[in-house]
Design a protein around this motif. Sequence first.
Motif, PDB file in Angstrom:
ATOM      1  N   TYR A  20      58.463  46.024  65.885  1.00 37.82           N
ATOM      2  CA  TYR A  20      58.357  45.753  64.555  1.00 37.82           C
ATOM      3  C   TYR A  20      58.421  47.237  63.820  1.00 37.82           C
ATOM      4  CZ  TYR A  20      57.889  40.868  65.395  1.00 37.82           C
ATOM      5  OH  TYR A  20      57.903  39.558  65.813  1.00 37.82           O
ATOM      6  N   THR A  25      57.122  29.543  57.928  1.00 40.76           N
ATOM      7  CA  THR A  25      57.024  31.009  57.444  1.00 40.76           C
ATOM      8  C   THR A  25      55.741  31.701  57.321  1.00 40.76           C
ATOM      9  OG1 THR A  25      57.018  30.201  55.108  1.00 40.76           O
ATOM     10  CG2 THR A  25      59.169  30.802  56.120  1.00 40.76           C
ATOM     11  N   LYS A  55      54.592  34.333  59.856  1.00 39.94           N
ATOM     12  CA  LYS A  55      55.242  35.897  59.599  1.00 39.94           C
ATOM     13  C   LYS A  55      54.487  36.532  58.572  1.00 39.94           C
ATOM     14  CE  LYS A  55      58.570  39.299  58.901  1.00 39.94           C
ATOM     15  NZ  LYS A  55      59.058  39.962  59.939  1.00 39.94           N
ATOM     16  N   ARG A 114      54.724  43.917  60.271  1.00 37.53           N
ATOM     17  CA  ARG A 114      55.080  42.564  59.845  1.00 37.53           C
ATOM     18  C   ARG A 114      55.804  41.644  61.021  1.00 37.53           C
ATOM     19  NH1 ARG A 114      55.828  47.297  56.936  1.00 37.53           N
ATOM     20  NH2 ARG A 114      54.717  47.040  54.780  1.00 37.53           N
ATOM     21  N   TYR A 115      54.847  41.330  61.740  1.00 39.18           N
ATOM     22  CA  TYR A 115      55.115  40.486  62.998  1.00 39.18           C
ATOM     23  C   TYR A 115      55.324  38.830  62.557  1.00 39.18           C
ATOM     24  CZ  TYR A 115      50.387  38.951  63.163  1.00 39.18           C
ATOM     25  OH  TYR A 115      49.131  38.333  62.652  1.00 39.18           O
ATOM     26  N   ASN A 116      56.040  38.390  63.627  1.00 41.71           N
ATOM     27  CA  ASN A 116      55.994  36.845  63.342  1.00 41.71           C
ATOM     28  C   ASN A 116      55.230  36.358  64.789  1.00 41.71           C
ATOM     29  OD1 ASN A 116      57.024  34.037  63.937  1.00 41.71           O
ATOM     30  ND2 ASN A 116      58.533  34.357  62.513  1.00 41.71           N
TER      31      ASN A 116
END
Length: 829
Positions: free
Chosen positions: A102, A419, A422, A429-431
């Motif tokens: 990321y 969403t 996320k 800014r990871y999912n």
Amino acid sequence: MLEFAEGAATNRKTLFVEVILPLAISINYTYRVPFELNDAVTTGKRVVVQFGKSKLYTAIVSAITETAPGKYEAKYILDILDEQPVVTTRQLQFWRWLADYYMCNEGEVMNAALPTALKLASETKVMLNKGFEYDKAALNDKEYLITEALDIQPELTISDIAKLLGQKTVMPILKSLFEKNIINISEEVAERYKPRKRAFLTLNPAYHNQDNLQELFIILEKRAPKQADAVLAYIKLSRQQKVVSKTELLEASGAGESSIKSLVEKEVFFVEEKNVSRLGYNEDEDEIINFVLSDAQQAALNEIRQHFTEKDVVLLHGVTSSGKTQIYIKEIERVMAAGKQVLYLLPEIALTTHVIERLRIYFGNAIGVYHSRFNDNERVEVWQKVLNGEYKVVLGARSSVFLPFNDLGLIIVDEEHETSYKQFDPAPRYNARDAAIYLGNMFGSKVLLGSATPSFESYYNARTGKYGLVELSERYGGVQLPLIQVVSITEETKRKTMQSHFSSVLVQDIYQALDAKEQVILFQNRRGYAPVLMCKVCAYTPKCINCDVSLTYHKHTHKLHCHYCGYKEDSPSVCPACGSTHLEYKGFGTEKVEDELSVLMPEVRLARMDLDTTRSRNSLQNILNSLEEKKIDVLIGTQMVAKGLDFADVTVIGIINADSLLKYPDYRANERSYQMLAQVSGRAGRRDKQGKVVIQTYDPNHRVIRQVIANDYSDLYFTEMEERKSFKYPPYYRIINLDVKHKDPEVLYNQAEYLAGELRKHFGDRVIGPEPPLINRIRNYYIKSIMLKFERDSISIVKAKAIIRETITQFQTTKLSKGSIVQADVDPY
């Protein structure tokens, strides 16, 4: 046994440690270990270090070496805070992957991963613990000096205390005072976490003899009848439960504190302080309830297990109310029987609190919960229980991927399309879904993704054979999918049958549901009362002073709010531009829906579930409890109401305005609109009654609405994927967004153009922009976005990221970059 990197050293070796600081620095710093701490230093422990001229931080030891740093002289670490490591080597490996994938720094990952109570910093404030009595004679000279200074001045910083004592390191002294409960620390330098203790009583074994006990009763009944009541109450309680707390005895006996204290002094009772959980579980609730899967569920479970023999990730595509949770429970039971841990991820805290009540019935105290609504002490408690292997199942929101698991066997990602998985700000800014798949790979565990409306990326991976795919197309118990009726707002307005924002069809369905003692959920994807306040004469609209957005009116505060930075101002009664008093509100949010429905149906019990009504810790659970107990007739909410809620008596769903979803300028708008509409619709009729959904829209013939009515996810998928392929969007392409920010728009223009030009030298027309985003100023920073698109198969994303990093670093070394911020967002949507 936890896996920790070996780091203990013999006494006289000169050791150095590479540490992760909770800062956005690109290279980890190295410190020297004092000889006396050689045997104590271990990878994964927290150490206190000085960084810069005077700042003190907690850092995590990530590596131990005997090689000194070549470019600078290493400072000494000042203290070691832990007897045992609080971070495992697998976690450190996971942090490194997150930072690399990321495009952020390990310190930023550490900040996101560790509970606040495990992080320390130096410029913090120390104050006396008011109301706590202590013996000053028992303090040493330095402790006494600090308490005397705090008597005179209520707050002192750590640098103040260091000057007061004439020494640099004051942490051990503060830690001692903190552990004695004498001081409180804001952004604590010493340990924030203190176990919750409770006093438990046991009867002196001498009175297990009936003759001795009878003799005691005779004495107490004559001299101290309240004490006799307490002993009698203890005997009754001890027959019903294993341990008796002092609080329980006081309540059961009616005796006072002084009676219990006297019995302890007489050694009738022995008192023992024990750590107890803050998490509110019933220690004796370990009942396991067996249930039988339907034929369709059992077939799906068998297929999942078959796929797991060949693949590490399986996607369960099951319609709403098909019983996916029961399948998860059966798979959790299998993994637990093998002695392994399970991580069960959910996208929303609302869903977490709802599902935990159901899962606790099956797994009792083996299940832990982790999310941001827990306070610092509770989060540390869960962290420690996972680290020690006490929790076999952890259920939580996206931050749960950071917990210190030691033997993961299964990860479930429910509603994997959401969403909410996320993180957008701050870095990383990871999912969580993608991070969970990598975490599962690290442990060799299986990952089960579940959704009624899967993300296109996951469905694409399943259809191309990367993941296993299991379809579950019927609702549990044979319940029919809800009947969906689309209502044209335009037509109802022409016929003058709209009442405020409610069509005649919706009003009639609400009344019918209420007459049948059923419940209703109304969905409006915007909070607040009105999105825009506008002058009818000059069209003036109040805007945020920090962001390029109009302010939203909130009736309960009678203020205008910015939903980006939190700025508030009073709602004007006169236009500040032209002086007109003709101001009107445009648009509507959940607050206005609630207000107008209360006028239309004053007898109806209403509740609202959005960010404004669920800020306090228990407010969300209280709303859900009230809905379950039928104290609420109509629940009005934002997307929070769409995510997995399961209530037997909700039979009508009203979508107030579907167009706010369908008309959004984003390549994912149709995918997300379908997901939201289908998920909201799925809340209706989840038991033996067919539910009804009313979709109000200005465009009743919109393709996505038709696909929702037909429950035709495949048609949506194939239609949208053709467009994705043509216009180079995921899953065929990878996207990396770079946001360049500056307070001066002209300087920003030059900076963004320069950076985009440098990137084009490497990537050509894969670089798009710079362009202003939809909201191009937030918190006084103007924004330009640069988008990079990379083919999945023909370019190495690892090499591309390395080039992007180098280009950003090179840009930041130029004078042009002064005052700028560059933020990378990998897989931004």
